[in-house]
Design an enzyme around this catalytic site. Structure first.
Site, PDB file in Angstrom:
ATOM      1  N   GLU A  26     -17.761  75.072  24.488  1.00 12.28           N
ATOM      2  CA  GLU A  26     -18.525  76.104  23.787  1.00 12.28           C
ATOM      3  C   GLU A  26     -17.646  76.579  22.654  1.00 12.28           C
ATOM      4  OE1 GLU A  26     -20.099  79.662  25.983  1.00 12.28           O
ATOM      5  OE2 GLU A  26     -19.079  80.666  24.319  1.00 12.28           O
ATOM      6  N   ASP A  37     -16.842  90.361  23.099  1.00 14.40           N
ATOM      7  CA  ASP A  37     -15.596  89.723  23.528  1.00 14.40           C
ATOM      8  C   ASP A  37     -14.518  90.745  23.842  1.00 14.40           C
ATOM      9  OD1 ASP A  37     -15.987  86.811  23.431  1.00 14.40           O
ATOM     10  OD2 ASP A  37     -16.538  87.210  21.346  1.00 14.40           O
TER      11      ASP A  37
END
Lengths: 244, 430
Positions: A26, A37
């Site tokens: 990914e 994140d």
């Protein structure tokens, strides 16, 4: 893997080293605001943005890199909302299987149909992101759309481990999506946890921050060893890409 | 009526669209989300991130629920109907959370949170409070479960809600006026304004800072977090068992949202799943001093003023917003919980905002017709019920949540009672 991190040449080398232990990559498109994140992945995004690799242009970098395993693209839709068609065209052109927009359902739920339509138009499969607080009917909807995979984010952000009973959430997600391919990720750091998640219903796991931490510390060997151990601990079932 | 729910209801599983996640503020390098493990009881974090629709209530918590007075009654407000002139035209019921030992709904989540903190090995729980209802509930739960409590109380309430402060102290809690000199955030606020009245957002920041100074402390949240408002769904689940008929309106006051959510979510959940409550309108009554649902923006904002906690997507007046001191201090929060905000955004909930004076008049009318002095916060719902009852079609049924009594809020009623006694005003607005 954040696209191009730490630099293009090392990025290629790292992908190659990891390849024996990876079903698919990914690849994240660097952004100034990697909002879902945690600190580790954020660091890599900021580094690449400072290097000038971001936005639509970043995708073109993939033309120059030989990736010997299938890969999907991860990007924030908020970055490409005005260029969705173009972005998906470019992603298809560089050989991605699908584009995962983790903020699609949360920020732009009305764009789901458009995402599917545009993905199909350029020959991409769809893939969808869900979190550990997610409506059941949406997981069922995802399943009905027959995506390449459904990605369940186990923790609130990548690389951050909170005391969440993640195995239970995997079991519930599995019940809701039937036999669709379930990928789980966020803060998976050990072979034991990976195996436990597989036993509870995941089809595959995504390891990001634990690998990246080692790369940040110039420990590519350690990153590869971790990938090896995790790969060895789980019996990756029939991945939709055909890879193991 | 002995029904006591065995589960809390998590509406996130039934929302029409996914709930936007909590985020780290982009301007900070360190993760506020990662820091939650040092702040919140671990089971609160787990309940915040669960795919479960139903969350089992620990038996230890259910036992305390019984001890504190659950289930609470649903009462027909016939006296109030008559006072309003709508008797036999509109039927009004109220769920009376003031019947709980602490005098408000806040014990419903104070008990499990303190229990969870103790399970984690914490020796002290820490929180903020406005009017003191939440602080009192935490103090009471802490005394029952054998841990210490420290309460950062907004300075304006610290000075005005003396009875509740003393009650907290009598229960063994340490009550600290906020802004205080115990934290960096408090000192900064006092440096900018030596007479700062305090805000809930600021008091939260101080409480969290205080928690982070010791591994044996845990922060317990009074509202806003999904896990917290889920605990309050014992109210709405009991209502489902108690109500003689499906209402046309369900009304509750809103600060951070736990009262409104706890009261309405089980019914809204049925509506979302197509199992009932098709005709029911859900009305949130808030203070015009902090009208986040009526006039706020739907966007990401800090849960607290100092950004020691993550960002949430919600209706907000801005985390720096300082509402004027009002008697309903529990409604002075700048935002509303993410799920409540989302349901408001999607049109499932309507919001109304009221000025303090009209709210207190409504409260007096209710007190004199039902014999219960409402908390100033709950009186906002009463004011909304008055307005609805005069416009609702004949045969309409209204249920509202009387989230607390006002026996420790007599300061709020002092001036209005004086004016009533001297005949300067009447109970009704003319």
């Amino acid at each position: 893997m954040t696209l191009g991190y730490p630099d293009v040449s090392k990025f290629s080398e790292i992908l190659e080293n990891l390849a024996p232990y990876v079903g698919f990559y990914e690849i994240g498109i660097p952004t100034r605001n990697p909002k879902y994140d945690g600190p580790t992945i954020r660091t890599t995004h900021y580094h690449m943005v400072r290097s000038g690799i971001t936005g639509l242009e970043a995708l073109k970098l993939l033309d120059k890199i030989e990736i010997i395993k299938p890969f999907t693209i991860m990007a924030y839709l908020s970055e490409f909302i005005a260029q969705l068609r173009l972005f998906l065209e470019e992603a298809a052109a560089v050989g991605a299987l699908c584009v995962l927009f983790p903020d699609l359902a949360f920020e732009y739920p009305e764009m789901i149909d458009k995402y599917i339509e545009e993905s199909e138009r350029v020959g991409l499969r769809t893939c969808f992101f869900a979190s550990s607080r997610f409506p059941h009917q949406w997981l069922r909807l995802y399943a009905a759309l027959n995506p390449l995979y459904i990605y369940l984010g186990l923790q609130p952000a990548t690389g951050i481990k909170l005391p969440i009973f993640v195995e239970k959430n995997v079991r519930i997600a599995r019940l809701l999506i039937g036999d669709r391919y379930l990928v789980v990720g966020f803060a998976i750091r050990t072979p034991e946890v990976a195996l436990s998640l597989i036993k509870n219903g995941a089809d595959a796991i995504v390891i990001g921050s634990a690998i990246i931490e080692r790369i940040i510390n110039n420990d590519v060997k350690g990153a590869v060893e971790l990938a090896h151990k995790i790969h060895a601990s789980i019996n990756i079932k029939n991945h939709p890409t055909g890879c193991r | 009526m002995t029904y006591l729910p065995s589960y809390w209801y998590n509406i996130v599983a039934d929302l029409p669209v996914p709930l936007p996640p909590l985020l780290d503020p982009p301007e900070y390098e360190s993760s506020r989300i990662a820091q939650l493990t040092k702040i919140l009881p671990s089971r609160i974090i787990d309940e915040e991130y669960t795919l479960n629709r139903l969350i089992r209530i620990p038996e230890e918590v259910r036992a305390v629920y019984r001890k504190i007075g659950r289930p609470t009654p649903l009462i027909r407000a016939e006296g109030f109907e008559k006072a309003l002139g709508v008797h036999r035209v509109v039927t009004i019921y109220y769920k009376y959370e003031g019947a709980l030992l602490a005098g408000s709904h806040k014990l419903n989540t104070a008990v499990p949170q303190v229990y969870y903190a103790k399970t984690d090995g914490a020796s002290e729980v820490v929180t903020e409070t406005g009017a003191g209802q939440w602080g009192l509930a935490v103090s009471m739960a802490a005394a029952m479960l054998g841990v210490k409590a420290a309460i950062f109380m907004t300075r304006s309430s610290y000075l005005s809600k003396v009875s509740r402060r003393i009650a907290m102290e009598a229960l063994g809690a340490k009550v600290i006026p906020s802004p205080s000199r115990r934290t960096k955030t408090g000192k900064n606020a006092l440096y900018r304004n030596a007479h700062h009245p305090g805000t809930l957002g600021l008091a939260i920041t101080e409480a969290v800072e205080y928690v982070l100074a010791s591994p044996y402390r845990r922060y317990v949240a009074g509202s806003v977090l999904e896990s917290v408002i889920t605990h309050q769904t014992v109210i709405g689940q009991e209502v489902l068992h108690q109500m003689p008929e499906e209402p046309d309106y369900m009304v509750a006051c809103v600060g951070g949202g736990s009262n409104m959510a706890g009261f309405t979510y089980p019914a809204i959940g049925m509506k979302l799943r197509g199992e009932g409550f098709e005709k029911t309108k859900f009305i949130a009554a808030e203070s015009a001093a902090a009208p986040r649902l009526s006039r706020g923006e739907y966007r990401y904002d800090g849960l607290d003023t100092g950004l020691v906690l993550p960002l949430a997507k919600m209706y907000t007046l801005g985390r720096e917003y300082v509402p004027p001191p009002i008697h309903a201090a529990g409604l002075r929060y700048h935002g509303a919980s993410s799920s409540l905000s989302l349901l408001r955004k999607l049109g499932y909930i309507k919001a109304v905002a009221y000025e303090q004076e009209e709210v207190l008049r409504a409260a007096i009318l209710f007190a004199r017709s039902e014999g219960i002095i409402p908390a100033p916060e709950s009186a906002h719902a009463i004011k909304a019920v008055i307005d609805i009852s005069h416009k609702a079609p004949k045969g309409s049924v209204i249920i509202f949540n009387l989230s607390g009594h006002g026996l420790l809020d007599t300061d709020a009623y002092e001036s209005i009672c004086n004016e009533l006694v001297t005949g300067e005003i009447s109970v009704f607005n003319d």
